[in-house]
Design an enzyme around this catalytic site. Structure first.
Site, PDB file in Angstrom:
ATOM      1  N   ASN A 147       0.911  -1.175   0.000  1.00  0.00           N
ATOM      2  CA  ASN A 147       0.000   0.000   0.000  1.00  0.00           C
ATOM      3  C   ASN A 147       0.934   1.205   0.000  1.00  0.00           C
ATOM      4  OD1 ASN A 147      -2.429   1.142   2.492  1.00  0.00           O
ATOM      5  ND2 ASN A 147      -2.465   1.482   0.303  1.00  0.00           N
ATOM      6  N   ASN A 149      -6.501  10.300  -0.228  1.00  0.00           N
ATOM      7  CA  ASN A 149      -6.603   9.120  -1.093  1.00  0.00           C
ATOM      8  C   ASN A 149      -6.225   9.476  -2.524  1.00  0.00           C
ATOM      9  OD1 ASN A 149      -7.676   7.025   0.681  1.00  0.00           O
ATOM     10  ND2 ASN A 149      -9.525   8.286   0.816  1.00  0.00           N
ATOM     11  N   GLU A 202     -10.735  -0.109  -1.113  1.00  0.00           N
ATOM     12  CA  GLU A 202     -10.640   1.052  -0.243  1.00  0.00           C
ATOM     13  C   GLU A 202     -11.483   2.235  -0.736  1.00  0.00           C
ATOM     14  OE1 GLU A 202      -7.176   2.656   1.438  1.00  0.00           O
ATOM     15  OE2 GLU A 202      -6.035   0.781   1.285  1.00  0.00           O
ATOM     16  N   ARG A 203     -12.130   2.895   0.201  1.00  0.00           N
ATOM     17  CA  ARG A 203     -12.811   4.158  -0.114  1.00  0.00           C
ATOM     18  C   ARG A 203     -11.787   5.109  -0.720  1.00  0.00           C
ATOM     19  NH1 ARG A 203     -14.877   7.972   4.814  1.00  0.00           N
ATOM     20  NH2 ARG A 203     -12.653   7.790   5.263  1.00  0.00           N
ATOM     21  N   CYS A 233      -4.510  -2.793   3.626  1.00  0.00           N
ATOM     22  CA  CYS A 233      -5.162  -1.661   4.310  1.00  0.00           C
ATOM     23  C   CYS A 233      -4.982  -1.891   5.805  1.00  0.00           C
ATOM     24  CB  CYS A 233      -6.639  -1.616   3.930  1.00  0.00           C
ATOM     25  SG  CYS A 233      -7.560  -0.285   4.740  1.00  0.00           S
ATOM     26  N   THR A 263      -5.872   0.058   8.557  1.00  0.00           N
ATOM     27  CA  THR A 263      -7.096   0.259   9.358  1.00  0.00           C
ATOM     28  C   THR A 263      -8.096  -0.844   9.045  1.00  0.00           C
ATOM     29  OG1 THR A 263      -7.869   1.794   7.634  1.00  0.00           O
ATOM     30  CG2 THR A 263      -6.896   2.764   9.629  1.00  0.00           C
ATOM     31  N   GLY A 264      -8.077  -1.290   7.775  1.00  0.00           N
ATOM     32  CA  GLY A 264      -8.984  -2.377   7.389  1.00  0.00           C
ATOM     33  C   GLY A 264      -8.609  -3.692   8.046  1.00  0.00           C
TER      34      GLY A 264
END
Ligand SMILES: N[C@H](CCC[C@H](N)C(=O)O)C(=O)O
Length: 279
Positions: free
Chosen positions: A13, A64, A212-213, A221, A223-224
């Site tokens: 990422n 993002n 991801e948003r 991700c 936080t994911g």
């Protein structure tokens, strides 16, 4: 505009990191989509700014690849922390970072290998705070929704940013390109949401893929991964500490029963430095 940056990734990422102490970052949000473009720009999943803070050692902003600002970024904050230490902005191995999701506490390992542990704070489960519309303070655990005539069972968690976790029998059979964007923008998510598909390998090993948003499919991700661990514990599918196996690498996630905080440990890697030129 000319912008010095360093390029980092956490489990694939990837981010363009900009030191806001030295660079002119006034209108960087409107440039962030162009900077992230993988053909006409540097190429990244997001842009991360290192900034001064009145209340913490640093402040972190994350944009993002579509230019939207997010509250927090787990893979990004590991890169942020190691970059701050290695670039001499701090000599502390553990410090505080102000984010839109609250104060995060990264800790570097003493021998400075590229592994960072971050206290990601407490998960938020009340529907109205995630936010999920129409749920009041109810926790959304294994809730059935029907989207375009397809049934999904969702568990929603905020790590400062919203996550919709869906358990699947075989991660390889999920069409993330189809369902990711549909669920990201589904009507019950007023701020949209990140979407995680999780296959439980065993009680200490989860396999997760993410839409991801604001960034579409990424290789990982952070936080994911935290939200996926919390959702798995809430559904009694895993222990409070597990290996999260992502497309781009592994993260160790633990939801501490004593302080209710979620701890994420994983790599951060600097790939190159450069100067971005925009007309
Ligand atoms: N796309 C996310 C932000 C980046 C989070 C992710 N890259 C991570 O490592 O946590 C959002 O809009 O909430």
């Amino acid at each position: 505009m000319q912008l010095k940056f360093s390029k980092w990734h956490g489990c694939g990422n990837d981010f363009v990191l900009v030191n806001g102490f030295n660079e002119n970052i006034n209108d960087i949000q409107e440039h962030s989509a162009a900077i992230c473009d993988r053909h006409f720009g540097v190429g990244a999943d997001g842009v991360i700014l290192t900034l001064p803070s009145k209340t913490c050692d640093f402040r972190m902003q994350i944009f993002n690849s579509d230019g939207t600002e997010a509250e927090m970024c787990g893979n990004g904050i590991r890169c942020f922390a190691l970059d701050a230490y290695k670039s001499g902005l701090t000599d502390k191995l553990s410090f505080t970072v102000e984010t839109k999701a609250g104060i995060m506490r990264p800790r570097l390992t003493a021998d400075n290998k590229a592994s960072v542990c971050v206290n990601m704070g407490e998960p938020v489960l009340a529907g109205e705070q995630i936010p999920v519309k129409g749920c009041g303070s109810e926790h959304i655990i294994n809730k059935q929704i029907t989207v375009d005539d397809n049934q999904f069972y969702i568990t929603c968690v905020s790590m400062g940013n919203p996550h919709c976790v869906i358990f699947v029998d075989d991660i390889k059979k999920i069409d993330i390109n189809k369902w990711g964007p549909v669920l990201e923008k589904y009507e019950i998510f007023p701020n949209k949401t990140n979407v995680e598909f999780v296959q439980v390998i065993n009680r200490t090993h989860l396999r997760m893929r993410v839409w991801e948003r604001g960034a579409a499919i990424t290789l990982a991700c952070g936080t994911g991964a935290c939200a996926s661990l919390v959702a798995s514990v809430l559904n009694d599918l895993c222990d409070r500490k597990a290996r999260l196996e992502l497309d781009g690498g592994d993260l160790a996630i633990a939801w501490d029963e004593t302080d209710n905080n979620v701890y994420m440990t994983g790599p951060a890697k600097k790939v190159f430095e450069g100067i971005y030129y925009s007309e």
